[in-house]
Design a protein around this motif. Structure first.
Motif, PDB file in Angstrom:
ATOM      1  N   THR A 133      33.489  54.826  39.852  1.00 30.17           N
ATOM      2  CA  THR A 133      33.475  54.846  41.321  1.00 30.17           C
ATOM      3  C   THR A 133      34.725  54.211  41.927  1.00 30.17           C
ATOM      4  O   THR A 133      34.918  54.273  43.134  1.00 30.17           O
ATOM      5  CB  THR A 133      32.234  54.120  41.854  1.00 30.17           C
ATOM      6  OG1 THR A 133      32.235  52.785  41.343  1.00 30.17           O
ATOM      7  CG2 THR A 133      30.966  54.849  41.449  1.00 30.17           C
ATOM      8  N   GLU A 134      35.558  53.578  41.106  1.00 29.62           N
ATOM      9  CA  GLU A 134      36.760  52.921  41.608  1.00 29.62           C
ATOM     10  C   GLU A 134      37.959  53.324  40.758  1.00 29.62           C
ATOM     11  O   GLU A 134      37.924  53.208  39.538  1.00 29.62           O
ATOM     12  CB  GLU A 134      36.598  51.406  41.584  1.00 29.62           C
ATOM     13  CG  GLU A 134      35.487  50.890  42.479  1.00 29.62           C
ATOM     14  CD  GLU A 134      35.353  49.388  42.402  1.00 29.62           C
ATOM     15  OE1 GLU A 134      36.384  48.702  42.376  1.00 29.62           O
ATOM     16  OE2 GLU A 134      34.216  48.915  42.357  1.00 29.62           O
ATOM     17  N   GLU A 135      39.011  53.752  41.401  1.00 27.73           N
ATOM     18  CA  GLU A 135      40.200  54.190  40.682  1.00 27.73           C
ATOM     19  C   GLU A 135      40.886  53.012  39.986  1.00 27.73           C
ATOM     20  O   GLU A 135      41.044  51.942  40.582  1.00 27.73           O
ATOM     21  CB  GLU A 135      41.179  54.850  41.660  1.00 27.73           C
ATOM     22  CG  GLU A 135      42.322  55.535  40.970  1.00 27.73           C
ATOM     23  CD  GLU A 135      43.208  56.297  41.942  1.00 27.73           C
ATOM     24  OE1 GLU A 135      44.329  56.605  41.553  1.00 27.73           O
ATOM     25  OE2 GLU A 135      42.775  56.569  43.072  1.00 27.73           O
ATOM     26  N   ASN A 136      41.269  53.211  38.742  1.00 25.63           N
ATOM     27  CA  ASN A 136      42.005  52.215  37.947  1.00 25.63           C
ATOM     28  C   ASN A 136      41.247  50.900  37.765  1.00 25.63           C
ATOM     29  O   ASN A 136      41.861  49.846  37.654  1.00 25.63           O
ATOM     30  CB  ASN A 136      43.382  51.943  38.554  1.00 25.63           C
ATOM     31  CG  ASN A 136      44.223  53.188  38.646  1.00 25.63           C
ATOM     32  OD1 ASN A 136      44.232  54.013  37.733  1.00 25.63           O
ATOM     33  ND2 ASN A 136      44.911  53.358  39.749  1.00 25.63           N
ATOM     34  N   SER A 137      39.928  50.946  37.756  1.00 23.05           N
ATOM     35  CA  SER A 137      39.112  49.734  37.584  1.00 23.05           C
ATOM     36  C   SER A 137      38.289  49.836  36.311  1.00 23.05           C
ATOM     37  O   SER A 137      37.801  50.910  35.964  1.00 23.05           O
ATOM     38  CB  SER A 137      38.189  49.533  38.783  1.00 23.05           C
ATOM     39  OG  SER A 137      38.953  49.289  39.937  1.00 23.05           O
ATOM     40  N   TYR A 138      38.123  48.686  35.667  1.00 23.57           N
ATOM     41  CA  TYR A 138      37.429  48.637  34.385  1.00 23.57           C
ATOM     42  C   TYR A 138      36.504  47.424  34.336  1.00 23.57           C
ATOM     43  O   TYR A 138      36.802  46.378  34.921  1.00 23.57           O
ATOM     44  CB  TYR A 138      38.434  48.526  33.231  1.00 23.57           C
ATOM     45  CG  TYR A 138      39.369  49.708  33.159  1.00 23.57           C
ATOM     46  CD1 TYR A 138      39.088  50.778  32.327  1.00 23.57           C
ATOM     47  CD2 TYR A 138      40.508  49.761  33.950  1.00 23.57           C
ATOM     48  CE1 TYR A 138      39.934  51.872  32.267  1.00 23.57           C
ATOM     49  CE2 TYR A 138      41.358  50.861  33.908  1.00 23.57           C
ATOM     50  CZ  TYR A 138      41.063  51.908  33.065  1.00 23.57           C
ATOM     51  OH  TYR A 138      41.889  53.000  33.016  1.00 23.57           O
ATOM     52  N   ALA A 139      35.405  47.581  33.612  1.00 23.62           N
ATOM     53  CA  ALA A 139      34.516  46.466  33.301  1.00 23.62           C
ATOM     54  C   ALA A 139      34.717  46.147  31.822  1.00 23.62           C
ATOM     55  O   ALA A 139      34.885  47.047  31.000  1.00 23.62           O
ATOM     56  CB  ALA A 139      33.064  46.842  33.555  1.00 23.62           C
TER      57      ALA A 139
END
Length: 113
Positions: free
Chosen positions: A58-64
């Motif tokens: 749901t978020e560009e260039n974001s990681y968990a």
């Protein structure tokens, strides 16, 4: 003459090679592990296992980043492996650590492998 051509062609591929970039997930994991260590009483005691990186769709260039962490407490004893959750973002191949949550039991539920 033929030997010279063969030798020249053989040696043309022997120049120095550029160092290979580690995979993005590996870079993200390392940056997050360093950020997690900053929250500990004894950062050098940190032990990580079962760490994985999950793209947040749901978020560009974001990681968990989820995993388990074991570290020493203020008494000098290891507390045992506990889950952690951290976030990271990327921009132009640069990795930046975000929020970090220690002892987060919902990581595997929110961001399954």
């Amino acid at each position: 003459m033929l030997g010279t051509v063969v030798t020249a062609l053989t040696l043309s591929g022997c120049g120095p090679k550029a160092p290979k970039e580690p995979p993005l997930e590996e870079k993200i994991s390392k940056v997050v592990e360093e950020a997690v260590k900053l929250k500990l009483k004894d950062p050098d005691s940190a032990q990580f296992r079962n760490v994985y990186v999950k793209k947040i769709l749901t978020e560009e260039n974001s990681y968990a980043v989820c995993g388990e962490l074991n570290a020493k407490n203020s008494m000098g004893g290891y507390v045992g492996f506990k889950p952690f959750l951290a976030f990271a973002s990327t921009k132009e191949n640069e990795v930046k650590a975000g929020d970090t949550y220690l002892d987060d039991n919902e990581c595997s539920t929110k961001y399954p492998r």
